[in-house]
Design a protein around this motif. Structure first.
Motif, PDB file in Angstrom:
ATOM      1  N   SER A 253      39.911 125.424 -68.300  1.00 29.27           N
ATOM      2  CA  SER A 253      40.278 126.347 -69.374  1.00 29.27           C
ATOM      3  C   SER A 253      40.437 127.738 -68.783  1.00 29.27           C
ATOM      4  N   LEU A 254      41.653 128.278 -68.884  1.00 33.17           N
ATOM      5  CA  LEU A 254      41.926 129.622 -68.376  1.00 33.17           C
ATOM      6  C   LEU A 254      42.135 130.613 -69.513  1.00 33.17           C
ATOM      7  N   GLY A 255      41.524 130.331 -70.670  1.00 30.14           N
ATOM      8  CA  GLY A 255      41.474 131.308 -71.747  1.00 30.14           C
ATOM      9  C   GLY A 255      42.537 131.132 -72.805  1.00 30.14           C
ATOM     10  N   THR A 256      42.375 131.925 -73.887  1.00 35.74           N
ATOM     11  CA  THR A 256      43.273 131.862 -75.034  1.00 35.74           C
ATOM     12  C   THR A 256      43.991 133.175 -75.288  1.00 35.74           C
ATOM     13  N   THR A 257      43.602 134.247 -74.586  1.00 39.60           N
ATOM     14  CA  THR A 257      44.162 135.563 -74.892  1.00 39.60           C
ATOM     15  C   THR A 257      45.365 135.897 -74.024  1.00 39.60           C
ATOM     16  N   ARG A 258      45.249 135.648 -72.724  1.00 40.27           N
ATOM     17  CA  ARG A 258      46.333 135.963 -71.804  1.00 40.27           C
ATOM     18  C   ARG A 258      46.919 134.678 -71.243  1.00 40.27           C
ATOM     19  N   LYS A 259      48.228 134.659 -71.061  1.00 39.00           N
ATOM     20  CA  LYS A 259      48.875 133.505 -70.459  1.00 39.00           C
ATOM     21  C   LYS A 259      48.623 133.489 -68.953  1.00 39.00           C
ATOM     22  N   ALA A 260      48.041 132.397 -68.479  1.00 38.76           N
ATOM     23  CA  ALA A 260      47.926 132.222 -67.038  1.00 38.76           C
ATOM     24  C   ALA A 260      49.275 131.748 -66.497  1.00 38.76           C
ATOM     25  N   ASP A 261      49.558 132.130 -65.275  1.00 37.11           N
ATOM     26  CA  ASP A 261      50.795 131.716 -64.626  1.00 37.11           C
ATOM     27  C   ASP A 261      50.827 130.184 -64.553  1.00 37.11           C
ATOM     28  N   PRO A 262      51.921 129.537 -64.985  1.00 36.61           N
ATOM     29  CA  PRO A 262      51.982 128.066 -64.916  1.00 36.61           C
ATOM     30  C   PRO A 262      51.703 127.528 -63.520  1.00 36.61           C
ATOM     31  N   GLU A 263      52.034 128.308 -62.500  1.00 38.04           N
ATOM     32  CA  GLU A 263      51.857 127.841 -61.126  1.00 38.04           C
ATOM     33  C   GLU A 263      50.396 127.577 -60.784  1.00 38.04           C
ATOM     34  N   ILE A 264      49.467 128.331 -61.385  1.00 37.08           N
ATOM     35  CA  ILE A 264      48.057 128.111 -61.066  1.00 37.08           C
ATOM     36  C   ILE A 264      47.591 126.750 -61.568  1.00 37.08           C
ATOM     37  N   TYR A 265      48.128 126.313 -62.721  1.00 40.84           N
ATOM     38  CA  TYR A 265      47.787 124.968 -63.194  1.00 40.84           C
ATOM     39  C   TYR A 265      48.321 123.914 -62.230  1.00 40.84           C
ATOM     40  N   GLN A 266      49.539 124.134 -61.728  1.00 43.45           N
ATOM     41  CA  GLN A 266      50.114 123.206 -60.754  1.00 43.45           C
ATOM     42  C   GLN A 266      49.240 123.137 -59.503  1.00 43.45           C
ATOM     43  N   ARG A 267      48.767 124.301 -59.057  1.00 42.88           N
ATOM     44  CA  ARG A 267      47.948 124.359 -57.844  1.00 42.88           C
ATOM     45  C   ARG A 267      46.619 123.643 -58.047  1.00 42.88           C
ATOM     46  N   ILE A 268      46.007 123.834 -59.223  1.00 42.66           N
ATOM     47  CA  ILE A 268      44.735 123.160 -59.514  1.00 42.66           C
ATOM     48  C   ILE A 268      44.923 121.644 -59.521  1.00 42.66           C
ATOM     49  N   ALA A 269      45.976 121.174 -60.207  1.00 42.62           N
ATOM     50  CA  ALA A 269      46.228 119.734 -60.278  1.00 42.62           C
ATOM     51  C   ALA A 269      46.493 119.159 -58.892  1.00 42.62           C
ATOM     52  N   SER A 270      47.270 119.859 -58.078  1.00 45.23           N
ATOM     53  CA  SER A 270      47.557 119.374 -56.723  1.00 45.23           C
ATOM     54  C   SER A 270      46.287 119.338 -55.878  1.00 45.23           C
ATOM     55  N   ALA A 271      45.444 120.358 -56.017  1.00 46.30           N
ATOM     56  CA  ALA A 271      44.205 120.406 -55.245  1.00 46.30           C
ATOM     57  C   ALA A 271      43.279 119.246 -55.586  1.00 46.30           C
ATOM     58  N   CYS A 272      43.320 118.798 -56.831  1.00 46.74           N
ATOM     59  CA  CYS A 272      42.413 117.742 -57.278  1.00 46.74           C
ATOM     60  C   CYS A 272      43.015 116.346 -57.181  1.00 46.74           C
ATOM     61  N   SER A 273      44.322 116.259 -56.922  1.00 46.41           N
ATOM     62  CA  SER A 273      44.947 114.940 -56.822  1.00 46.41           C
ATOM     63  C   SER A 273      44.439 114.224 -55.576  1.00 46.41           C
ATOM     64  N   GLY A 274      44.306 112.924 -55.682  1.00 43.88           N
ATOM     65  CA  GLY A 274      43.788 112.151 -54.566  1.00 43.88           C
ATOM     66  C   GLY A 274      42.280 112.055 -54.545  1.00 43.88           C
ATOM     67  N   LEU A 275      41.604 112.888 -55.333  1.00 43.72           N
ATOM     68  CA  LEU A 275      40.157 112.800 -55.457  1.00 43.72           C
ATOM     69  C   LEU A 275      39.821 111.839 -56.598  1.00 43.72           C
ATOM     70  N   ASP A 276      38.674 111.248 -56.534  1.00 38.86           N
ATOM     71  CA  ASP A 276      38.273 110.285 -57.566  1.00 38.86           C
ATOM     72  C   ASP A 276      37.715 111.041 -58.762  1.00 38.86           C
ATOM     73  N   LEU A 277      38.615 111.642 -59.536  1.00 38.85           N
ATOM     74  CA  LEU A 277      38.195 112.399 -60.705  1.00 38.85           C
ATOM     75  C   LEU A 277      39.370 112.528 -61.670  1.00 38.85           C
ATOM     76  N   GLN A 278      39.068 113.054 -62.852  1.00 44.36           N
ATOM     77  CA  GLN A 278      40.085 113.267 -63.883  1.00 44.36           C
ATOM     78  C   GLN A 278      40.033 114.714 -64.343  1.00 44.36           C
ATOM     79  N   LEU A 279      41.208 115.286 -64.579  1.00 53.51           N
ATOM     80  CA  LEU A 279      41.322 116.649 -65.074  1.00 53.51           C
ATOM     81  C   LEU A 279      41.684 116.632 -66.549  1.00 53.51           C
ATOM     82  N   VAL A 280      41.060 117.550 -67.306  1.00 54.49           N
ATOM     83  CA  VAL A 280      41.532 117.875 -68.646  1.00 54.49           C
ATOM     84  C   VAL A 280      41.852 119.358 -68.643  1.00 54.49           C
ATOM     85  N   ILE A 281      43.118 119.686 -68.878  1.00 55.28           N
ATOM     86  CA  ILE A 281      43.570 121.077 -68.886  1.00 55.28           C
ATOM     87  C   ILE A 281      43.921 121.476 -70.308  1.00 55.28           C
ATOM     88  N   THR A 282      43.300 122.545 -70.800  1.00 57.68           N
ATOM     89  CA  THR A 282      43.696 123.109 -72.094  1.00 57.68           C
ATOM     90  C   THR A 282      44.468 124.394 -71.845  1.00 57.68           C
TER      91      THR A 282
END
Length: 434
Positions: A253-282
């Motif tokens: 969760s990167l907040g509700t007031t300011r828009k986070a750059d879409p690229e940071i969500y892409q970077r987070i998902a890429s960093a976590c891919s291949g690991l044995d876990l699941q992401l929930v992004i709001t």
């Protein structure tokens, strides 16, 4: 019993804590009325709270700059002037609306958020006692953060921030000049003197003392309490629970007031891919889901999420270090990866890191590898979870909403007693004169 009015910003990080505090006051027999634009009415009334609509629709919408302004770019001066005009228009509209609405509603005292710039002036104009409530860290103390965590700003952005990042306790020119002009029109002195002429009954913060920096001195009217979290006051949010796989869960969760750059969500998902876990992004209701349809890894993306419920299932939280998300994460005993975006978030991130409950990285320029390494440490090193659970126990013992309710009631009772003595003194003086 008292009739209390609430003046606040309508973002979730402000509304949720103030609704929780208001419900506590109602349970003690008081009446509470929120003064907000009409679109928030159903959100307030569903909790049994009063609502009085104010109309500030005449304020020009915010105009975003087409690009960043540099020293060689023409137009930066006009941009500043346009923002000053908008502040002037906004403050004037809120003063007019608040004065009319509060006079009609006949409240006994006001509760106002720390960024409600018109609030103290309106209270003094109407001679109504008031409380300031910080849903974040107490801004009147200022905040500090390592430069490495601060957002990279152009000279123009630094200049703009110094001028316009203001609260009721830290009003700077030109906003101070705007408020003082309205105050002069109402026969009042400068806002700089309000601490002596018409101070708040109390300044209450839900930011717990155990999370704050050490303070050598505290103002007499300042009170730490604890989290204002009331799960029953949260609106229901649909969520695809059937898509959870049972793997270790990271909530993002990167907040509700300011828009986070879409690229940071892409970077987070890429960093976590291949690991044995699941992401929930709001996305906090700030972006279209379609933009994130192709995120890699085992990722669920939703516009809004039932945060408190997901925290019960999560193993780690990646957050912008907004104070409310940080507090709610610690109430669940979870470690965090803090990616602060703006305002007080770098200071919160730095404090969480110093307490041993978080890693902190600058989101604008941290790499995918740095995120992956931080996630690995947070999930595998027990020291982070142990520190989070230690703070969890401290927060759960605070009973912050109850503390705040007691502070409000005691301060109101003291104020009424003082006013009663003053009234008796005036009566006696008139009798002597007669």
């Amino acid at each position: 019993m008292a009739h209390l009015g609430v003046l606040c910003y309508q973002g979730a990080g402000h509304l949720n804590p103030l609704i929780a505090l208001s419900r506590e006051l109602v349970s003690r027999g008081h009446n509470v009325t929120f003064f907000l634009p009409a679109e928030v009415e159903s959100r307030i009334r569903q909790h049994g709270l009063g609502f009085f609509p104010i109309d500030v629709s005449g304020i020009d919408p915010k105009r975003r700059r087409a690009g960043s302004v540099t020293e060689s770019t023409s137009g930066w001066h006009e941009d500043i002037l346009a923002k000053i005009r908008r502040f002037d228009q906004e403050i004037g509209a809120y003063i007019r609306e608040y004065v009319a609405a509060i006079t009609t509603a006949r409240v006994d005292a006001l509760l106002m958020g720390e960024i409600t710039l018109a609030g103290p002036t309106v209270a003094e104009m109407l001679q109504i006692p008031y409380f300031v409530v910080s849903t974040s860290i107490p801004h009147n103390f200022g905040w500090t953060a390592p430069r490495a965590l601060l957002p990279r700003r152009t000279w123009y952005e630094e200049f703009e921030a110094r001028m316009f990042e203001v609260t009721v306790f830290s009003v700077k020119d030109p906003v101070l000049q705007i408020l003082d002009r309205y105050r002069r029109d109402a026969g009042l002195g400068s806002l700089k003197d309000i601490g002596a002429t018409f101070p708040e009954l109390a300044h209450i913060t839900q930011w717990p003392r155990c999370l704050d920096e050490e303070r050598a001195e505290l103002p007499d009217r300042f009170f730490y309490t604890g989290p204002f979290v009331d799960a029953s006051a949260r609106p229901p949010v649909d969520f695809p629970w059937h898509q959870l796989t049972g793997q270790p869960l990271i909530y993002v969760s990167l907040g509700t007031t300011r828009k986070a750059d879409p690229e940071i969500y892409q970077r987070i998902a890429s960093a976590c891919s291949g690991l044995d876990l699941q992401l929930v992004i709001t996305l906090g209701g700030r972006r279209n889901l379609e933009e994130f349809a192709n995120l890699c890894g085992n990722t669920i993306v939703v516009s809004n999420a039932p945060q408190l419920e997901l925290l019960k299932r999560a193993d780690l939280v990646i957050t912008h270090a907004g104070p409310n998300t940080a507090i709610e994460t610690l109430l669940s005993g979870l470690p965090m990866l803090a990616l602060p975006l703006a305002l007080d978030q770098p200071a919160v991130a730095a404090r969480l890191k110093s307490l041993g409950v978080a890693e902190a990285l600058p989101p604008q320029h941290c790499s995918e590898d740095e995120i992956r390494a931080a996630v690995h440490r947070l999930l595998t090193q027990d020291r982070f979870r142990d520190a989070a659970r230690t703070i969890q126990a401290q927060l759960q013992s605070l009973r912050g909403i109850e503390q705040a309710g007691c502070i409000v009631e005691e301060a109101l009772a003291n104020h009424r007693q003082v006013m009663s003595f003053a009234g008796q003194g005036m009566t006696a003086a008139r009798q002597v004169g007669d």
